[in-house]
Enzyme design. Structure first.
Site, PDB file in Angstrom:
ATOM      1  CG  ASP A  97      28.191  43.409   3.908  1.00  0.00           C
ATOM      2  OD1 ASP A  97      27.718  42.597   4.365  1.00  0.00           O
ATOM      3  OD2 ASP A  97      28.664  44.435   4.271  1.00  0.00           O
ATOM      4  CG  ASP A 152      31.402  42.721   5.689  1.00  0.00           C
ATOM      5  OD1 ASP A 152      31.581  43.080   6.946  1.00  0.00           O
ATOM      6  OD2 ASP A 152      30.900  41.678   5.259  1.00  0.00           O
ATOM      7  CB  THR A 164      14.429  36.198   8.414  1.00  0.00           C
ATOM      8  OG1 THR A 164      14.965  37.274   9.308  1.00  0.00           O
ATOM      9  CG2 THR A 164      14.340  35.072   9.382  1.00  0.00           C
ATOM     10  NE  ARG A 194      20.035  42.121   4.254  1.00  0.00           N
ATOM     11  CZ  ARG A 194      20.421  41.760   2.778  1.00  0.00           C
ATOM     12  NH1 ARG A 194      19.397  42.243   1.934  1.00  0.00           N
ATOM     13  NH2 ARG A 194      21.313  41.089   2.211  1.00  0.00           N
TER      14      ARG A 194
HETATM   15  C1  PRP Z   1      23.081  46.174   4.795  1.00  0.00           C
HETATM   16  C2  PRP Z   1      22.989  47.627   4.143  1.00  0.00           C
HETATM   17  C3  PRP Z   1      21.617  48.051   4.405  1.00  0.00           C
HETATM   18  C4  PRP Z   1      20.832  46.585   4.455  1.00  0.00           C
HETATM   19  C5  PRP Z   1      19.973  46.839   3.143  1.00  0.00           C
HETATM   20  O1  PRP Z   1      23.184  46.477   6.287  1.00  0.00           O
HETATM   21  O2  PRP Z   1      23.767  48.551   5.014  1.00  0.00           O
HETATM   22  O3  PRP Z   1      21.468  48.730   5.876  1.00  0.00           O
HETATM   23  O4  PRP Z   1      21.906  45.895   4.512  1.00  0.00           O
HETATM   24  O5  PRP Z   1      19.288  45.669   2.828  1.00  0.00           O
HETATM   25  P1  PRP Z   1      17.958  45.381   2.854  1.00  0.00           P
HETATM   26  O6  PRP Z   1      17.162  46.585   2.153  1.00  0.00           O
HETATM   27  O7  PRP Z   1      17.546  44.047   2.432  1.00  0.00           O
HETATM   28  O8  PRP Z   1      17.238  45.620   4.353  1.00  0.00           O
HETATM   29  P2  PRP Z   1      23.719  45.011   6.928  1.00  0.00           P
HETATM   30  O9  PRP Z   1      22.701  44.262   7.492  1.00  0.00           O
HETATM   31  O10 PRP Z   1      24.566  44.181   6.354  1.00  0.00           O
HETATM   32  O11 PRP Z   1      24.377  45.489   8.380  1.00  0.00           O
HETATM   33  P3  PRP Z   1      25.729  46.572   8.329  1.00  0.00           P
HETATM   34  O12 PRP Z   1      25.516  47.949   7.506  1.00  0.00           O
HETATM   35  O13 PRP Z   1      25.816  46.721   9.914  1.00  0.00           O
HETATM   36  O14 PRP Z   1      26.843  45.652   7.831  1.00  0.00           O
HETATM   37  N1  URA Z   2      23.410  45.019   1.985  1.00  0.00           N
HETATM   38  C1  URA Z   2      24.602  45.101   1.267  1.00  0.00           C
HETATM   39  O1  URA Z   2      25.601  45.634   1.914  1.00  0.00           O
HETATM   40  N2  URA Z   2      24.847  44.686   0.157  1.00  0.00           N
HETATM   41  C2  URA Z   2      23.739  44.167  -0.765  1.00  0.00           C
HETATM   42  O2  URA Z   2      23.832  44.034  -1.829  1.00  0.00           O
HETATM   43  C3  URA Z   2      22.547  44.292  -0.145  1.00  0.00           C
HETATM   44  C4  URA Z   2      22.458  44.448   1.269  1.00  0.00           C
END
Ligand code: PRP
Ligand code: URA
Length: 209
Positions: free
Chosen positions: A200, A203, A108, A104
């Site tokens: 997160d 993380d 944006t 994400r």
């Molecule tokens: C996080 C999570 C989802 C997304 C959800 O991913 O694991 O994939 O955000 O958010 P949304 O519904 O608003 O799209 P992130 O972008 O943090 O990537 P990661 O899993 O690699 O940490």
């Molecule tokens: N992605 C995450 O990992 N946590 C949230 O709360 C939203 C998006």
């Protein structure tokens, strides 16, 4: 309109509480996510069709049931979806696993696709898209679209925690995709994080912050 199933099983809710807790460290967080994923797989497979087969026990021949119907494909959204794959595979070991890499954009909040590798026969499989967090819904909608563009026909979405905004977006854009979650939280904050959520997910699973 697709359906939303919230799994209120006491074991799922109990473990989710410790997953949410900011004092839960990476090792325990990962173990709990794995356990909840397995429990959710048990619930999500309730509608799998059965067929009768003959089997001989040490005592007598009998008819018994085995799962029939479509083969399963698990599609974790990288990274955080990876944390739920092994738990589900414990219950559905024959499932094939495809990966969709999305992150994400922090400004944006739009999903950016960076990797797609899928089983060759996704059109014949019942696919389960997996991601712990359904926040704005942008990642889930993009992952489902990526699957449909490649021929997928039957898709379910599985998340630990959803925001109402994410559920609405998936239902608006993919009304054929049922959603399975352990909790629906209150809202998103200004950074697109689920409140109260768990922070997160990526993380916390991989210890990167
Ligand atoms: C996080 C999570 C989802 C997304 C959800 O991913 O694991 O994939 O955000 O958010 P949304 O519904 O608003 O799209 P992130 O972008 O943090 O990537 P990661 O899993 O690699 O940490
Ligand atoms: N992605 C995450 O990992 N946590 C949230 O709360 C939203 C998006």
């Amino acid at each position: 309109m697709s359906k939303v199933y919230v799994f209120d099983h006491p074991l799922i809710q109990h473990k989710l509480t410790y997953i949410r807790d900011k004092n839960t460290g990476t090792k325990e967080f990962r173990e709990l996510v794995d356990e909840v994923a397995a429990l959710m797989a048990y619930e999500i497979t309730r509608d799998m069709p059965l067929e009768e087969v003959s089997v001989e026990t040490p005592v007598a021949p009998c008819t018994s049931q085995v799962i029939s119907g479509k083969k399963v494909g698990l599609i974790p959204i990288l990274r955080a979806g990876l944390g739920m794959v092994d738990g589900i595979l414990k219950l559905i070991p024959a499932a094939k696993v495809g990966h969709i890499g999305l992150y994400r954009d922090p400004e944006t909040l739009q999903p950016v696709e960076y990797y797609v590798k899928l089983p060759s026969d996704i059109e014949e499989r019942e696919l389960i898209v997996i991601d712990p967090m359904l926040a704005t819904g942008g990642s889930a909608v993009a992952a489902i679209q990526a699957l449909k563009n490649r021929g997928a026909r039957q898709i379910k979405l599985m998340a630990l925690i959803a925001a109402p905004e994410g559920i609405e977006k998936v239902q608006a854009e993919h009304s054929d995709v049922d959603i399975f979650v352990a909790a629906v939280d209150q809202q998103l904050n200004d950074h697109g994080y689920i409140v109260p959520g768990l922070g997160d997910a990526g993380d916390r699973l991989f210890g990167t912050k």
